[in-house]
Enzyme design. Structure first.
Site, PDB file in Angstrom:
ATOM      1  N   HIS A 207      11.791 -13.881  19.753  1.00  0.00           N
ATOM      2  CA  HIS A 207      10.900 -15.044  19.870  1.00  0.00           C
ATOM      3  C   HIS A 207      10.264 -15.182  21.247  1.00  0.00           C
ATOM      4  CE1 HIS A 207      12.939 -15.973  16.096  1.00  0.00           C
ATOM      5  NE2 HIS A 207      11.763 -16.465  15.805  1.00  0.00           N
ATOM      6  N   CYS A 523       4.326 -14.400   6.447  1.00  0.00           N
ATOM      7  CA  CYS A 523       4.030 -14.986   7.754  1.00  0.00           C
ATOM      8  C   CYS A 523       4.801 -14.302   8.877  1.00  0.00           C
ATOM      9  CB  CYS A 523       4.263 -16.491   7.757  1.00  0.00           C
ATOM     10  SG  CYS A 523       5.959 -16.924   7.377  1.00  0.00           S
TER      11      CYS A 523
HETATM   12  C1  PEP Z   1      10.142 -14.416  10.183  1.00  0.00           C
HETATM   13  O1  PEP Z   1      11.367 -14.366  10.304  1.00  0.00           O
HETATM   14  O2  PEP Z   1       9.455 -13.465   9.739  1.00  0.00           O
HETATM   15  C2  PEP Z   1       9.410 -15.627  10.589  1.00  0.00           C
HETATM   16  C3  PEP Z   1       8.120 -15.747  10.380  1.00  0.00           C
HETATM   17  O3  PEP Z   1      10.118 -16.600  11.242  1.00  0.00           O
HETATM   18  P1  PEP Z   1      10.543 -16.507  12.802  1.00  0.00           P
HETATM   19  O4  PEP Z   1       9.836 -15.336  13.395  1.00  0.00           O
HETATM   20  O5  PEP Z   1      10.168 -17.781  13.441  1.00  0.00           O
HETATM   21  O6  PEP Z   1      12.024 -16.322  12.717  1.00  0.00           O
END
Ligand code: PEP
Ligand code: MG
Length: 599
Positions: A207, A523
């Site tokens: 992240h 996503c």
């Molecule tokens: C994912 O895990 O693909 C997602 C979109 O959520 P995050 O990246 O916030 O964990």
């Protein structure tokens, strides 16, 4: 006399380019363990409350020391030696220092006199006492300097526990260099001041990387040995495309940098022409391109690239540096602002997905260390274990939903029971708002789930019965399927969404949603990479949500896709079991487009 010109030769450190672009600046090395003491002025009305905050930190520090002394006494009883005696005296002296000492009184005075926050007041008082002791040239007092620092730091820790650690202020044009940067650290960076960043740890899917892209800052992570090669003040170039940190760049590297900048601007101008063009395949199928949003500041670029709404609002990012859980009012104000800016396009609000590398310090303190484990109390699990979190967030979302179309998305789901429990809380939140006389949307917003755990993917047919839509989170789905921590640079080379295990999970989920006739999107980061676009379309996806700057490139790819051919290629890929061969099948299908892109 002959002049000898000293030139410092260029050094290059390699890592993962996690956020594109190149920038030049001056290194600001953030040392691990560097005490980050926030400093700010208080309005007069808050002085008393701040003194009270200091007093309660003193009480907590004293309790902590008393517990330590108690444990020491127990050990001393068990060990028939006087080994622990000295320590016992020291703890006693520390406890004394936290009684009505100069440190505490001095800090209290500074809060009032200088309208300073408690952390800064304690910090300044420690410095002043230590200076005074040193100036007396008394060996006994000089030896006490370390004790004062120790007690003061203990107090600072208690105080900063309640607030998130702050990055120090940096001069404009800095390139931040650190051993590690958490997503909460990155969220504090101001792109007006910081030109880019690099850290020794971290992988491209974590992240912190997502945050760098959200901020539009070139960044390199996982650059091992970086701190040994750079110091504050060195001129530095960050190449977020190639994953390089260039220290003391040569004139040649600077020239290359300028050329690439010019090339980037030219390409961006070209891509911006696509803004008004609909995202339609060659054979006329419309594809919905939406934006992933972490920070309100991204809304300008969401509008700029012509996104058809927000496909993923990562609400936890809005509050990573919060001292406590965000209130209903705080959340309502932010979500409403985003909905209004989306101008009638749908906004998909994901409920708080705290946990894993997003386990911000203050939340770990509130909910325990399980929050920081990717297998622990993450996402919907935390929200259900502490149902007031969901209750408050649903009320905020429902109130905001009066101002435009909204969908609600649940993170980290593994069972249908979790979805049903969340739906009950949603209905309860709506009833409560009605009792309060609040305006509500005419119908409750659709409630969907992230498909990002193998359990969710493999039971997608069952989840589809209780969900209004699916959003495939390929980032976590890859991490959990392959058992690879997405933020760990040492296993980043093994992280591959084209692994047949991951692709089968994605295909199974897509097929379940299509059969149940519920909307479906991706996503995760693959949605924003043109390399995967044809495959995703071939698997049945018609909605992709991604970082706003990726939208033009994905749109350009869509314009070149023939859907029937993409579906045939997707079937070939799904019949394959070898990751290398899958990669070849993917890249070979994209080849003409890639050549055009490169040309
Ligand atoms: C994912 O895990 O693909 C997602 C979109 O959520 P995050 O990246 O916030 O964990
Ligand atoms: Mg996820």
């Amino acid at each position: 006399m002959e002049m000898v010109q000293q030139t410092i030769s260029e050094r290059v450190v390699e890592g993962f380019g996690v956020s594109p672009g190149v920038s030049m600046g001056v290194a600001y090395v953030f040392e691990a363990g560097q005490m980050r003491v926030p400093e700010y002025r208080l309005p007069n009305s808050q002085i008393e409350a701040e003194q009270e905050r200091l007093r309660s930190a003193v009480v907590r520090s004293r309790r902590q020391l008393a517990r330590l002394r108690h444990r020491l006494e127990e050990r001393a009883r068990a060990l028939p030696t006087g080994a622990t005696e000295d320590l016992g005296y020291l703890l006693e002296a520390y406890l004394e220092m936290l009684r009505d000492s100069r440190l505490v009184r001095g800090a209290e005075d500074r809060i009032a006199k200088d309208a300073l926050n408690a952390e800064a007041a304690v910090h300044h008082e420690i410095v002043a006492i230590c200076e005074a002791f040193k100036a007396m040239h008394d060996p006994y007092l000089a030896a006490r300097v370390e004790d004062i620092r120790d007690v003061g730091n203990r107090l600072l820790k208690q105080l900063t526990k309640q607030s998130s650690p702050q990055l120090p202020p940096m001069p404009k044009g800095s390139i931040l260099i650190a051993e590690e940067l958490t997503p909460a650290d990155a969220a504090q960076l101001d792109p007006e001041t910081v030109a880019g960043f690099a850290a020794q740890s971290g992988g491209p899917q974590g992240h912190t990387a997502i945050m760098a892209r959200a901020l539009g800052l070139p960044a390199v992570l996982g650059a091992s040995g970086l701190l040994d090669r750079v110091k504050t003040g060195d001129p530095v170039m960050i190449d977020g495309d190639l994953g390089q940190i260039i220290i003391h760049p040569s004139p040649n590297s600077v020239l290359l940098f300028q050329r690439r900048e010019a090339e980037r601007r030219r390409e961006e101008r070209e891509l911006s022409r696509l803004k008004r063009q609909p995202a339609v395949t060659r054979d006329g199928t419309a594809i919905n391109l939406l934006a992933n949003v972490e920070l309100p500041t991204e809304m300008d670029s969401v509008i700029e690239v012509g996104a058809a709404g927000i496909g993923l609002l990562r609400t936890e990012f809005l509050f990573l540096n919060h001292v406590s859980m965000p209130t209903e009012e705080e959340q309502y104000a932010l979500i409403r602002q985003l909905i209004e800016r989306a101008g009638g396009y749908p906004v998909t609000v994901r409920t708080l997905d705290l946990g894993g590398d997003k386990g911000a310090v203050s939340f770990v303190e509130q909910f325990g260390s399980s929050v920081s484990s990717p297998l622990g109390l993450r996402g919907i699990r935390l929200s259900l274990a502490r149902s007031e979190i969901l209750d408050v967030q649903f009320r905020a979302i429902l109130r905001a939903a009066v101002h435009g179309p909204v969908r609600i998305l649940l993170p980290m789901v593994t069972t249908l029971t979790e979805v049903r429990a969340a739906r009950d809380i949603l209905a309860r939140a709506a009833r409560r708002l009605l009792r309060r006389g609040e305006a509500l949307p005419s119908a409750l917003p659709p409630l969907g789930v992230m498909i990002e755990t193998p359990a969710a993917a493999l039971t997608a047919d069952a989840l589809a019965q209780g969900s209004d839509f699916f959003a495939v989170g390929s980032n976590d789905l890859t991490m959990y399927t392959l058992a690879i921590d997405r933020a760990d640079e040492r296993v980043a080379h093994l992280y591959n969404t084209l692994h047949p295990g991951v692709l089968r999970m994605i295909q199974f989920s897509a097929a379940a949603a299509l059969r149940a006739r519920i909307p479906l999107s991706v996503c995760g980061e693959i949605a924003g990479d043109p390399r995967y676009t044809a495959l995703l379309l071939g698997l049945g996806f018609r909605e992709l949500s991604m970082a706003p700057p990726s939208i033009p490139r994905v749109k350009r790819r869509i314009l070149g896709i023939d859907l029937a051919k993409a579906e045939r290629r997707a079937r070939m890929i799904m019949d394959e079991t070898d990751t290398m061969r899958i990669q070849i099948l993917v890249d070979d299908f994209n080849a003409p487009e890639i050549e055009r892109d490169a040309g």
